[in-house]
Design an enzyme around this catalytic site. Sequence first.
Site, short mmCIF file in Angstrom:
data_model
loop_
_atom_site.label_atom_id
_atom_site.label_comp_id
_atom_site.label_asym_id
_atom_site.label_seq_id
_atom_site.Cartn_x
_atom_site.Cartn_y
_atom_site.Cartn_z
N GLY A 136 0.82 -1.20 0.00
CA GLY A 136 0.00 0.00 0.00
C GLY A 136 0.85 1.25 0.00
O GLY A 136 1.97 1.26 -0.53
N SER A 137 0.33 2.30 0.61
CA SER A 137 0.98 3.60 0.53
C SER A 137 2.24 3.65 1.39
O SER A 137 2.33 3.00 2.43
CB SER A 137 0.01 4.70 0.99
OG SER A 137 -0.10 4.73 2.39
N SER A 138 3.20 4.46 0.96
CA SER A 138 4.46 4.58 1.69
C SER A 138 4.25 5.23 3.05
O SER A 138 4.94 4.90 4.02
CB SER A 138 5.48 5.38 0.87
OG SER A 138 4.96 6.65 0.51
N VAL A 191 1.66 4.94 5.12
CA VAL A 191 1.17 3.95 6.08
C VAL A 191 2.27 2.94 6.39
O VAL A 191 2.44 2.53 7.55
CB VAL A 191 -0.09 3.24 5.53
CG1 VAL A 191 -0.53 2.11 6.47
CG2 VAL A 191 -1.22 4.24 5.34
N GLU A 241 5.81 -3.71 0.36
CA GLU A 241 5.76 -3.46 -1.08
C GLU A 241 4.88 -2.23 -1.22
O GLU A 241 3.67 -2.33 -1.33
CB GLU A 241 5.19 -4.66 -1.84
CG GLU A 241 5.53 -4.66 -3.32
CD GLU A 241 4.46 -4.05 -4.19
OE1 GLU A 241 4.56 -2.82 -4.46
OE2 GLU A 241 3.53 -4.76 -4.58
N CYS A 256 0.74 -0.33 -8.84
CA CYS A 256 2.00 0.14 -8.27
C CYS A 256 3.12 0.08 -9.31
O CYS A 256 4.17 0.68 -9.12
CB CYS A 256 2.37 -0.68 -7.04
SG CYS A 256 2.41 -2.45 -7.31
#
Length: 570
Positions: free
Chosen positions: A298-300, A302, A317, A352
Site C-alpha cells: 500500500g501507501s508509503s 502507512v 511493497e 503500483c
Amino acid sequence: MLSQRLLPSAVRAAARSAVVQSTRSTIVPALTSRYLTTLSTHHNIPTWATLDPNELGTVSTHNVLNVVGGQGQKDGDIAKKLIIPNPLNKDGLPICTVPDTSIDELGPFIQSMEAVSKSGVHNPLKAVERYLMYGEISRKAGNALSQPDIAEFFARSIMACVPKSHAQALGEVKVTADFLNNFSGDNVRFLARSFGVPGDHYGQQSNGYRWPYGPVAIVAPFNFPLEIPVLQLMGALYMGNKPVMKPAEKVALVMEQFLHLLHHCGMPREDVDLLNCQGPVAEKLITTAPIRLTQFTGSSKVSEHLLEVTRGKVKVEDAGFDWKIFGPDVQDIDYIAWQCDQDAYASSGQKCSAESILFCHENWEKAGLLDKIKANAEKRSLGDLTVGPVLTHTTEGFLAHTNKLLQIPGAKLLFGGKELTDHNIPDCYGAIEPTAVYVPIDEMLNEENFEDCAKELFAPFQVVTTYKDSELDKVLEACERMSHHLTAAVVSNDIKFKTKVLANTVNGTTYAGIRARTTGAPQNHWFGPAGDPRGAGIGTPEAIKLVWSCHREIISDCVVPDGWVQPKTT
C-alpha cells in the site's frame, strides 16, 4: 446461498427504479451497464459462492463477514458496518457492507493468534504432511480459477469493486491461477528445501532450514483485490504460518469469496482469519497480538508508520514511482506507443507498477511517439471500462495536482487534464481522463519542483520529459533522487546505452530491451522493490522464502571421540 438483501423488497424495487432513471439520464453509464450485462450472460455462479456479482449494486447489496478461528461471523453479530458505494453509480445501491470491527471486538482475533506457536503450524520438522496438503489445495484452486465460469465469477466480482476492463480483470484471475498451478504437487514442499554443510570435526553436520514465523498479518491493497492478497496469503500458508488477512475495505468481498473457494478445495477453516476493519483497528491487532511479521502492500506513508510502531517487523511493497527511459534507437513505434498507453493508463493507472514518468529521447519525440500515445489514450472510454473511477483521489484533488505541475516554467498539458463527461461516479472517487503533463528536464530537476514531479498519483497520469544524448546523466540523476524503486523499463536494444542505464539504477523489477514495460505478471518472475532491506517480493519461490520464512541453522554434533581427554579450562 446468495447475499442477503439489506433493504425491504419495496425499497429495493424503488432503488432499482431510481438506478434505471439515473442511467437513462446519461449516455456513458448506460453504455457501461450494457457492457457489463453482455459480459455476464451464460455464466453459472459457483456452489460455494455467497454472492452474485451481476447483482451487486443494482439488485442486491452483499454483506461481507469476518472469519476467525475457523468460524464465520454471523451478520446479526456485526455491531457496525461500512457501506461501500457503487463505484460507477452514486445513485445505485451499495455494492456491499463490510464489518467496521472495533478495537473492543478484537478479542477473538487476538486469541486466534495467541494459539499459534512461534514454530508455526508446520515446519520442516513438524506436521510436514501439510506441505503436500497445500500442494493439493493449490492444484485444486488453480484448476478452479482456470474454469471459465469461476474465472468469470471472480473477474465480475473484481469489476464490481474496482472497475477495470474485462481483459484486465480476467488477466488478474489468470495470473492468480497460474501462480496456484505453479505451486501444486511437491512444489510447496520444495519451498522448504534445506541444505547441509559438513562440520569442522567428526560427527558434526550443520543444516540450514527455512522456518516460519508463526502468527503473521497481511494488509492488502484495493487495486488488485484477488492477485496480490492471494499470492501473499498462499506464500504465508505454504511456509507454515497462520495469517490474519486484512483486505482493503472497498474490495473485501473478493477475498471473502476466495476463502470460500479455498475451504471448498480442502483448506482447514482455522488456517486463515479474515478481519475487516479500518486502519487504526488493524494497527491495534498487529501491536497487541503476538504477530511476528506483517506484510504490507500500500501507501508509503502507512508503511512507514507501521514500521515504526512494530519496530521494523514489516515486509513492505509500497509506492512505486516507476520510470521508463527511451534510448536513441527508434523502431517498432506503433508497438511502443501501445505499450506506453497500457503501462500508464490500463486499470486507470491504479497499479503500483504503472508508468509514472517517461524520459523520451529526442529521436522518439521527432518520430511522433508522444502523438501516438495521445491517440491511444483518447480511445479509452468509461463505456468499456478502459478508463474508470479512481478510488484514492477525488477529481478535484487530481486536477489540483495537474494544475500545480502546469505552473512550472515550460510545462504544458499534452492531453487529458479534464473530468470525464457523462458519468455518475461517486464524489468521493475521481473521474478523470488519461492525462500527461510535459515538464522540461532541467525544471524537473529543480529542487523546488522535483518532489511534485516525482509524486506517485495512483491515477491515469504521467509526467513526460525529453532529453538529448548529452543529457543522459540528468536522467540518471532523476532516477537516483527518486525515493521508491519498484519497476522500471529501459526501452532500447542499444547495448551500450542499456548497460549504462542498468548499471546506474536499482529498481527491483526492471524490463530492458525494445519491448520493455513497467507492468508485468508477478507469477512470471520476481516482482518487488530493490534498494530497501524492508522490501517484500511476490510470486516466485525466492520471494516466498524471503518474505514468509527466516533462516534457522541446526547443528548436529553427536559423536564424542574415543579416548577423549579433558583439556585445561579456558
